[in-house]
Design an enzyme around this catalytic site. Structure first.
Site, PDB file in Angstrom:
ATOM      1  N   GLU A 177      23.701  87.286  16.130  1.00 58.81           N
ATOM      2  CA  GLU A 177      22.552  87.883  16.831  1.00 58.81           C
ATOM      3  C   GLU A 177      22.956  88.494  18.175  1.00 58.81           C
ATOM      4  OE1 GLU A 177      20.032  84.479  17.420  1.00 58.81           O
ATOM      5  OE2 GLU A 177      19.614  84.222  15.300  1.00 58.81           O
ATOM      6  N   GLY A 235      23.005  90.847  21.346  1.00 60.72           N
ATOM      7  CA  GLY A 235      22.072  91.733  22.048  1.00 60.72           C
ATOM      8  C   GLY A 235      22.841  92.541  23.078  1.00 60.72           C
ATOM      9  N   TYR A 276      19.678  86.710  38.579  1.00 63.07           N
ATOM     10  CA  TYR A 276      20.898  85.965  38.211  1.00 63.07           C
ATOM     11  C   TYR A 276      22.062  86.254  39.144  1.00 63.07           C
ATOM     12  CZ  TYR A 276      18.286  86.686  33.834  1.00 63.07           C
ATOM     13  OH  TYR A 276      17.314  86.808  32.874  1.00 63.07           O
ATOM     14  N   CYS A 278       8.537  95.014  48.235  1.00 66.15           N
ATOM     15  CA  CYS A 278       8.396  94.236  49.462  1.00 66.15           C
ATOM     16  C   CYS A 278       8.917  92.811  49.301  1.00 66.15           C
ATOM     17  CB  CYS A 278       6.941  94.232  49.881  1.00 66.15           C
ATOM     18  SG  CYS A 278       6.391  95.901  50.150  1.00 66.15           S
TER      19      CYS A 278
HETATM   20  N1  LLP Z   1      19.736  84.898  19.951  1.00 61.73           N
HETATM   21  C1  LLP Z   1      18.942  84.093  20.671  1.00 61.73           C
HETATM   22  C2  LLP Z   1      18.260  82.983  20.002  1.00 61.73           C
HETATM   23  C3  LLP Z   1      18.806  84.303  22.061  1.00 61.73           C
HETATM   24  O1  LLP Z   1      18.028  83.478  22.768  1.00 61.73           O
HETATM   25  C4  LLP Z   1      19.483  85.370  22.690  1.00 61.73           C
HETATM   26  C5  LLP Z   1      19.340  85.634  24.131  1.00 61.73           C
HETATM   27  C6  LLP Z   1      20.280  86.214  21.876  1.00 61.73           C
HETATM   28  C7  LLP Z   1      20.387  85.940  20.511  1.00 61.73           C
HETATM   29  C8  LLP Z   1      21.025  87.381  22.428  1.00 61.73           C
HETATM   30  O2  LLP Z   1      21.961  87.026  23.369  1.00 61.73           O
HETATM   31  P1  LLP Z   1      22.997  88.112  23.924  1.00 61.73           P
HETATM   32  O3  LLP Z   1      23.879  88.521  22.777  1.00 61.73           O
HETATM   33  O4  LLP Z   1      22.206  89.274  24.417  1.00 61.73           O
HETATM   34  O5  LLP Z   1      23.704  87.423  24.991  1.00 61.73           O
HETATM   35  N2  LLP Z   1      17.975  88.072  30.587  1.00 61.73           N
HETATM   36  C9  LLP Z   1      19.310  87.518  30.610  1.00 61.73           C
HETATM   37  C10 LLP Z   1      19.788  87.159  29.218  1.00 61.73           C
HETATM   38  C11 LLP Z   1      18.872  86.229  28.469  1.00 61.73           C
HETATM   39  C12 LLP Z   1      19.329  85.916  27.066  1.00 61.73           C
HETATM   40  C13 LLP Z   1      18.309  85.168  26.290  1.00 61.73           C
HETATM   41  N3  LLP Z   1      18.632  84.925  24.907  1.00 61.73           N
HETATM   42  C14 LLP Z   1      20.249  88.496  31.313  1.00 61.73           C
HETATM   43  O6  LLP Z   1      19.799  89.540  31.782  1.00 61.73           O
HETATM   44  O7  LLP Z   1      21.441  88.200  31.457  1.00 61.73           O
END
Ligand code: LLP
Length: 425
Positions: free
Chosen positions: A285, A287, A328, A354
């Site tokens: 998965e 992202g 972060y 602000c």
């Molecule tokens: N699968 C599940 C169950 C997840 O909770 C997440 C991300 C992904 C896949 C995808 O993860 P990735 O491959 O994108 O790392 N807003 C934060 C990141 C939060 C990620 C939440 N879950 C940031 O900007 O770094």
């Protein structure tokens, strides 16, 4: 120069020249569509998906793009066309997938710790591949809804492998103290119990240990634990068809010479080794890795202001457009779209919101910037627009997708009409 590297689609044709994305110069694009503007490279997104698909080509696999990273319909469509599935965490994300690529419904996995009845029903009716179930109570609800609708539910338990992954504490998820998943020690008993319910089909097991994880080792460690569980279950007469390794593979926000293909291979090897003799489907998965480096946030400098010995570059983009630095302490490279010559200065790059937390960079050495100049905040394709808000009643940015030599608007800028549409006096 940081941007003249292989891991980003943003580059200069000559040193010191203007910034391009693919065949498109960003200056006219920013003029045409206005700023703040998200610009994405379709080619890089497709290329990154291809890297995972190639690295896993030797086994049955499905790359389920984590929609939360960037849920633009045009991006979902381009990924679906290339065979991707999707990892969703809400009914809203399901609707996005169905709108962009209805044919991909059977390639959707539904994660998340708090699914509602309406969301479960929507997933069942859409015929998704599997629910990644995060608690026994959720499994009981899933069984009840499946019985009620007369649609058998495929599920995977999301187990918590208690593996430490070195990342920001807000985005680490695979340890016992986190809210995610089911203790791996209880999972076997739950599968055995579920085997007695004809409305439930044990499809697989899933795991997600966190996000922005740079080393392949913790992914391998998590899958090793999961594989052991799968072997035990096989002995119990429960043959799972899929292992979902989650997302989380990190990118390099600092060094643009980062070798993405090598990283994917290392990651895939760690997973494959840990799978042992498992013969079912491997789902992943990703992202951030697919869309993060494909996108930049282009902003215009409004003012340059000196307070004491500090210099602030104030842009028309703000924390409501890209909250990662504030939330972060994340680093994003900032480059001029058309760099000026002259001495670099140490500046803070901030937005108009602000709050003192509204910054993109602090004490950053940048080439000279003047009001009217355009800057690009790099590696903003993941969790940028997706985490944007209307804070300070600011209108959300527009989004442009670059395909070869063409830039196409995929989301228009919000209007005041959009902003006020849901309210009444
Ligand atoms: N699968 C599940 C169950 C997840 O909770 C997440 C991300 C992904 C896949 C995808 O993860 P990735 O491959 O994108 O790392 N807003 C934060 C990141 C939060 C990620 C939440 N879950 C940031 O900007 O770094």
């Amino acid at each position: 120069m940081a941007e003249q590297t292989s891991s980003r689609p943003f580059y200069r044709r000559q040193p010191g020249g203007e910034l391009y994305c693919g065949g498109v110069s960003l200056e006219p694009v920013a003029k045409r569509f206005g700023t703040p503007l998200y610009v994405y490279s379709a080619d890089q997104i497709a290329e990154r998906l291809g890297m995972f698909q190639r690295a896993l080509a030797g086994l049955d696999h499905l790359v389920c793009y984590a929609v939360k990273a960037n849920s633009a319909l045009a991006i979902l469509k381009l990924l679906a066309k290339r065979g991707a599935g999707f990892d969703i965490v809400s009914g809203g994300e399901l609707e996005r997938v169905l709108a962009a690529a209805p044919e991909a419904a059977g390639r959707v996995v539904f994660s998340g710790v708090g699914k509602t009845i309406a969301e479960i029903d929507a997933g069942l009716k859409a015929g998704i591949l599997a629910f990644n179930v995060e608690s026994e109570a959720e499994l009981a609800l899933l069984a009840a809804r499946a019985r009620k609708l007369g649609i058998r539910a495929r599920f995977a338990l999301r187990v918590n492998p208690d593996v430490f992954a070195d990342t920001h504490p807000y985005i680490s998820t695979g340890m016992r103290e986190h809210k995610f998943g089911i203790d791996i020690k209880r999972a076997r008993m739950i599968y055995k119990h579920a085997a007695g319910d004809r409305w439930l089909e044990a499809h697989g097991v899933s795991v997600h240990i966190g996000s922005q994880i740079r080393s392949a080792d913790p992914f391998g460690a998590a899958i090793e634990r999961v594989s052991k569980l799968v072997t035990q279950l096989k002995g119990d007469g429960i043959a799972l068809k899929a292992i979902d390794a989650g997302g989380g593979l990190g990118i390099d926000y600092h060094d643009g010479s980062f070798d993405a293909a090598a990283k994917v291979e290392e990651y895939a090897e760690a997973l494959i080794r840990a799978l042992g003799d498992f013969e079912g489907q491997l789902q992943i998965e990703p992202g951030r890795f697919l869309v993060g480096q494909a996108g930049a946030l282009v902003a215009r400098v409004l003012y340059v202001k000196r307070n004491g010995n500090k210099t602030f570059v104030i842009t028309d983009a703000a924390m409501n457009d890209l909250i990662r630095p504030a939330l972060y302490q994340a680093h994003h490279e900032i480059v001029s779209v058309r760099p000026r010559t002259g001495k670099a200065c140490v500046v803070d790059v901030v937005g108009p919101v602000c709050e003192s937390g509204d910054f993109f960079a602090r004490d950053r050495k940048l080439p000279p910037l003047e009001p009217g100049d355009l800057v690009a905040l790099l590696d903003a394709g993941a969790y940028g627009m997706a985490q944007s808000s209307n804070y300070n009643s600011r209108l959300r940015a527009a989004e442009v997708l670059v395909e070869g030599a063409k830039a196409r608007l995929i989301r228009r800028r919000e209007t005041i009409g959009d902003l006020l549409a849901t309210e009444q006096l």
